[in-house]
Design an enzyme around this catalytic site. Structure first.
Site, PDB file in Angstrom:
ATOM      1  CE1 TYR A 197      -5.691  12.179 -11.067  1.00 50.06           C
ATOM      2  CE2 TYR A 197      -3.339  12.649 -10.961  1.00 50.06           C
ATOM      3  CZ  TYR A 197      -4.378  11.746 -10.942  1.00 50.06           C
ATOM      4  OH  TYR A 197      -4.114  10.401 -10.801  1.00 50.06           O
ATOM      5  CE  LYS A 293      -1.272   4.284 -16.818  1.00 44.95           C
ATOM      6  NZ  LYS A 293      -2.540   4.049 -16.115  1.00 44.95           N
TER       7      LYS A 293
HETATM    8  P1  RFL Z   1       7.998  -2.634  -4.008  1.00 45.50           P
HETATM    9  O1  RFL Z   1       6.597  -2.366  -3.614  1.00 45.50           O
HETATM   10  O2  RFL Z   1       9.014  -1.575  -3.762  1.00 45.50           O
HETATM   11  O3  RFL Z   1       8.427  -3.992  -3.300  1.00 45.50           O
HETATM   12  C1  RFL Z   1       9.770  -4.408  -3.259  1.00 45.50           C
HETATM   13  C2  RFL Z   1       9.925  -5.302  -2.057  1.00 45.50           C
HETATM   14  O4  RFL Z   1      11.261  -5.785  -2.017  1.00 45.50           O
HETATM   15  C3  RFL Z   1      11.762  -5.665  -0.680  1.00 45.50           C
HETATM   16  N1  RFL Z   1      13.224  -5.564  -0.755  1.00 45.50           N
HETATM   17  C4  RFL Z   1      14.042  -6.610  -0.509  1.00 45.50           C
HETATM   18  N2  RFL Z   1      13.789  -7.885  -0.165  1.00 45.50           N
HETATM   19  C5  RFL Z   1      14.862  -8.707   0.037  1.00 45.50           C
HETATM   20  N3  RFL Z   1      16.151  -8.290  -0.084  1.00 45.50           N
HETATM   21  C6  RFL Z   1      16.437  -7.000  -0.430  1.00 45.50           C
HETATM   22  N4  RFL Z   1      17.693  -6.588  -0.522  1.00 45.50           N
HETATM   23  C7  RFL Z   1      15.368  -6.106  -0.659  1.00 45.50           C
HETATM   24  N5  RFL Z   1      15.285  -4.805  -1.000  1.00 45.50           N
HETATM   25  C8  RFL Z   1      13.982  -4.501  -1.057  1.00 45.50           C
HETATM   26  C9  RFL Z   1      11.082  -4.412  -0.147  1.00 45.50           C
HETATM   27  O5  RFL Z   1      11.043  -4.399   1.275  1.00 45.50           O
HETATM   28  C10 RFL Z   1       9.690  -4.530  -0.763  1.00 45.50           C
HETATM   29  O6  RFL Z   1       8.805  -5.262   0.068  1.00 45.50           O
HETATM   30  O7  RFL Z   1       8.077  -2.979  -5.582  1.00 45.50           O
HETATM   31  P2  RFL Z   1       7.068  -3.758  -6.525  1.00 45.50           P
HETATM   32  O8  RFL Z   1       6.588  -5.013  -5.911  1.00 45.50           O
HETATM   33  O9  RFL Z   1       7.709  -3.765  -7.864  1.00 45.50           O
HETATM   34  O10 RFL Z   1       5.752  -2.794  -6.575  1.00 45.50           O
HETATM   35  C11 RFL Z   1       5.837  -1.524  -7.184  1.00 45.50           C
HETATM   36  C12 RFL Z   1       4.904  -0.542  -6.482  1.00 45.50           C
HETATM   37  O11 RFL Z   1       5.137  -0.587  -5.089  1.00 45.50           O
HETATM   38  C13 RFL Z   1       5.083   0.888  -6.988  1.00 45.50           C
HETATM   39  O12 RFL Z   1       5.290   0.916  -8.376  1.00 45.50           O
HETATM   40  C14 RFL Z   1       3.852   1.776  -6.675  1.00 45.50           C
HETATM   41  O13 RFL Z   1       3.676   1.955  -5.299  1.00 45.50           O
HETATM   42  C15 RFL Z   1       3.979   3.124  -7.356  1.00 45.50           C
HETATM   43  N6  RFL Z   1       2.882   4.037  -7.028  1.00 45.50           N
HETATM   44  C16 RFL Z   1       1.667   3.957  -7.672  1.00 45.50           C
HETATM   45  N7  RFL Z   1       1.437   2.981  -8.578  1.00 45.50           N
HETATM   46  C17 RFL Z   1       0.207   2.841  -9.140  1.00 45.50           C
HETATM   47  O14 RFL Z   1       0.025   1.943  -9.988  1.00 45.50           O
HETATM   48  N8  RFL Z   1      -0.863   3.642  -8.809  1.00 45.50           N
HETATM   49  C18 RFL Z   1      -0.722   4.645  -7.898  1.00 45.50           C
HETATM   50  O15 RFL Z   1      -1.703   5.306  -7.571  1.00 45.50           O
HETATM   51  C19 RFL Z   1       0.591   4.850  -7.319  1.00 45.50           C
HETATM   52  N9  RFL Z   1       0.793   5.820  -6.404  1.00 45.50           N
HETATM   53  C20 RFL Z   1       3.068   5.003  -6.036  1.00 45.50           C
HETATM   54  C21 RFL Z   1       1.996   5.901  -5.743  1.00 45.50           C
HETATM   55  C22 RFL Z   1       4.262   5.082  -5.316  1.00 45.50           C
HETATM   56  C23 RFL Z   1       4.403   6.045  -4.355  1.00 45.50           C
HETATM   57  N10 RFL Z   1       5.614   6.058  -3.626  1.00 45.50           N
HETATM   58  C24 RFL Z   1       5.677   6.137  -2.223  1.00 45.50           C
HETATM   59  C25 RFL Z   1       6.827   5.651  -4.285  1.00 45.50           C
HETATM   60  C26 RFL Z   1       2.135   6.882  -4.799  1.00 45.50           C
HETATM   61  C27 RFL Z   1       3.346   6.971  -4.112  1.00 45.50           C
HETATM   62  C28 RFL Z   1       3.475   8.094  -3.111  1.00 45.50           C
HETATM   63  C1  PHB Z   2      -3.269   7.487  -4.520  1.00 50.03           C
HETATM   64  O1  PHB Z   2      -4.470   7.408  -4.214  1.00 50.03           O
HETATM   65  O2  PHB Z   2      -2.373   7.133  -3.746  1.00 50.03           O
HETATM   66  C2  PHB Z   2      -2.878   8.026  -5.852  1.00 50.03           C
HETATM   67  C3  PHB Z   2      -3.852   8.369  -6.760  1.00 50.03           C
HETATM   68  C4  PHB Z   2      -3.486   8.870  -8.010  1.00 50.03           C
HETATM   69  C5  PHB Z   2      -2.153   9.035  -8.318  1.00 50.03           C
HETATM   70  C6  PHB Z   2      -1.166   8.683  -7.408  1.00 50.03           C
HETATM   71  C7  PHB Z   2      -1.536   8.180  -6.165  1.00 50.03           C
HETATM   72  O3  PHB Z   2      -1.813   9.564  -9.531  1.00 50.03           O
END
Ligand code: RFL
Ligand code: PHB
Length: 389
Positions: A197, A293
């Site tokens: 980081y 998170k």
């Molecule tokens: P999701 O993954 O958004 O899944 C929701 C699902 O619902 C569908 N959906 C619908 N289905 C039916 N009818 C509708 N009207 C609908 N509208 C939507 C969608 O297609 C999808 O399949 O939510 P969920 O399951 O709560 O999961 C949450 C996680 O995806 C999210 O919190 C994480 O990705 C966040 N996040 C990170 N979390 C971590 O714990 N560690 C990490 O390292 C981390 N890095 C990140 C991240 C999120 C990122 N982005 C792109 C937001 C890094 C990034 C860049």
């Molecule tokens: C990742 O590997 O996608 C990643 C790692 C650490 C973070 C967010 C995303 O804080």
């Protein structure tokens, strides 16, 4: 069609909920807007807390995670020309994190559900939820109807379930940040063993990874940035400048496989329930990814919800369902604070005056020199034990 729990959304929250419920003998149907291929390809999170790994392992979906996941015992904080390790093994003995892509978790869960003849309907459109205070049901597609005892809203931040709750029944809390993240996936071996980081005068950068062959990077970028503004050469130049700030570090470069821009936002809905609709994961709350998170919170929510539903089906008592929202929100707010704090510590703010910049440096110096301060970061980063929050 009838089921016990109707689940809207087949991301990590919805799929894991369906799987955990099945292990307790409770029937569910998952309705997902996108195709299976799309869900399995969507590149997102990478850091799994110890508690998340424990839940997936206990649920029987941790086998590939154990084989291919990369356990990490620390992270690096880079700023001011120096680099500093936050050593989990010393600060929070016995607890660590595992780097394993969210889409791999999703693949493992889909495979496990389908192998157990679980019901997941992909590419389902026009999902609507009805009669949330009475006998709930879901309509979708051209006239299909799913009756259920309760509905789980696992459809992410832009889903339909939270939007179906009358506005005056919810309180929402929100912070938007004046920058975004450009996420990059590249076919190149990681240039470091642990996550880096980096705070630099040109903005934040993060070096992460997915496997010994694939690296993951993030760059702080302006909110109005477009992917087209970032040809590969510009990405590598910027990553080099922001990460190669200490002697002896070389950034390896390679073909870029994917890039996307993510807005940075903090958001919480209270309560996480309305009648017989229970919200879980990103449908209820969003954190900026700096603290890693979001996915871990989604896993914690559905673990609490599974226990509450299983107790209700077994005894008819509603106590755990009634406390579902309050139980989850304690952990949610801890993660909100940690993610907000990490975001403020490591990014440059356009409106930052010299005073604010000095405060950031002072806190970084504190975290990297005081065991007490470093332990605070480490304990939050690896995640609080489920029983403690
Ligand atoms: P999701 O993954 O958004 O899944 C929701 C699902 O619902 C569908 N959906 C619908 N289905 C039916 N009818 C509708 N009207 C609908 N509208 C939507 C969608 O297609 C999808 O399949 O939510 P969920 O399951 O709560 O999961 C949450 C996680 O995806 C999210 O919190 C994480 O990705 C966040 N996040 C990170 N979390 C971590 O714990 N560690 C990490 O390292 C981390 N890095 C990140 C991240 C999120 C990122 N982005 C792109 C937001 C890094 C990034 C860049
Ligand atoms: C990742 O590997 O996608 C990643 C790692 C650490 C973070 C967010 C995303 O804080």
């Amino acid at each position: 069609m009838r089921t016990q729990v109707g689940i809207v959304g087949g991301g990590p929250a919805g799929l894991l909920l369906s799987h955990l419920l099945a292990l307790r003998g409770i029937d569910s149907v998952v309705l997902e807007l996108r195709s299976r291929e799309y869900c399995e390809r969507r590149v997102r999170a990478g850091v799994l807390e110890q508690g998340t790994v424990d839940v997936l392992t206990a649920a029987g979906v941790g086998e590939r995670l154990r084989r291919e996941g990369l356990p990490h015992d620390g992270i690096e904080l880079r700023y001011g020309g120096g680099t500093h390790r936050i050593a989990f093994e010393k600060l929070v003995p016995g607890r660590n994190i595992t780097v394993y892509g969210q889409q791999e978790v999703v693949k493992d869960l889909i495979e496990a559900r389908l192998a157990a003849e679980g019901k997941i309907h992909f590419e389902v459109d026009d999902v609507r939820v009805h009669d949330l205070d009475g006998s709930p049901y879901i309509t979708y597609g051209d006239g299909q109807r799913l009756d259920c005892d309760v509905i789980a809203g696992c459809d992410g931040f832009h889903g339909v379930t939270r939007a179906s709750i009358p506005e005056d029944a919810l309180t929402t809390f929100q912070r938007d940040y004046p920058f975004a993240w450009l996420g990059v996936l590249a076919r190149v071996p990681p240039s470091a063993e642990e996550l880096i980081y980096a705070r630099t005068p040109k903005g934040f950068a993060l070096h992460s990874m997915r496997s010994p062959e694939v690296s993951r990077f993030y760059l702080q970028v302006p909110t109005d940035t477009r992917e087209e503004d970032w040809p590969d050469e510009r990405i590598w130049a910027e990553l080099k400048e922001r990460l190669s700030t200490v002697p002896g570090f070389t950034l390896h470069t390679g073909p870029i496989l994917e890039k996307s821009v993510t807005p940075m936002r903090s958001f919480v809905t209270e309560p996480m329930r309305h009648g017989k609709l229970f919200l879980a994961g990103d449908a209820a709350h969003i954190v900026p990814p700096t603290g890693a998170k979001g996915l871990n919170l989604a896993v914690a929510d559905v673990t609490v919800l599974t226990d509450a539903l299983a107790h209700w089906y077994a005894t008819g008592e509603t106590g755990l369902l009634d406390s579902y929202s309050a139980t989850c929100l304690r952990r949610v707010w801890r993660a909100q604070h940690f993610s907000w704090w990490m975001t403020h510590l490591l990014h440059t703010f356009d409106d930052e005056d010299a005073y604010g910049e000095r405060l950031q440096t002072s806190y970084l110096d504190y975290v990297t020199s005081s065991e007490a301060a470093a332990t605070t970061l480490a304990e939050n980063y690896v995640g609080m034990a489920l029983g403690r929050l």
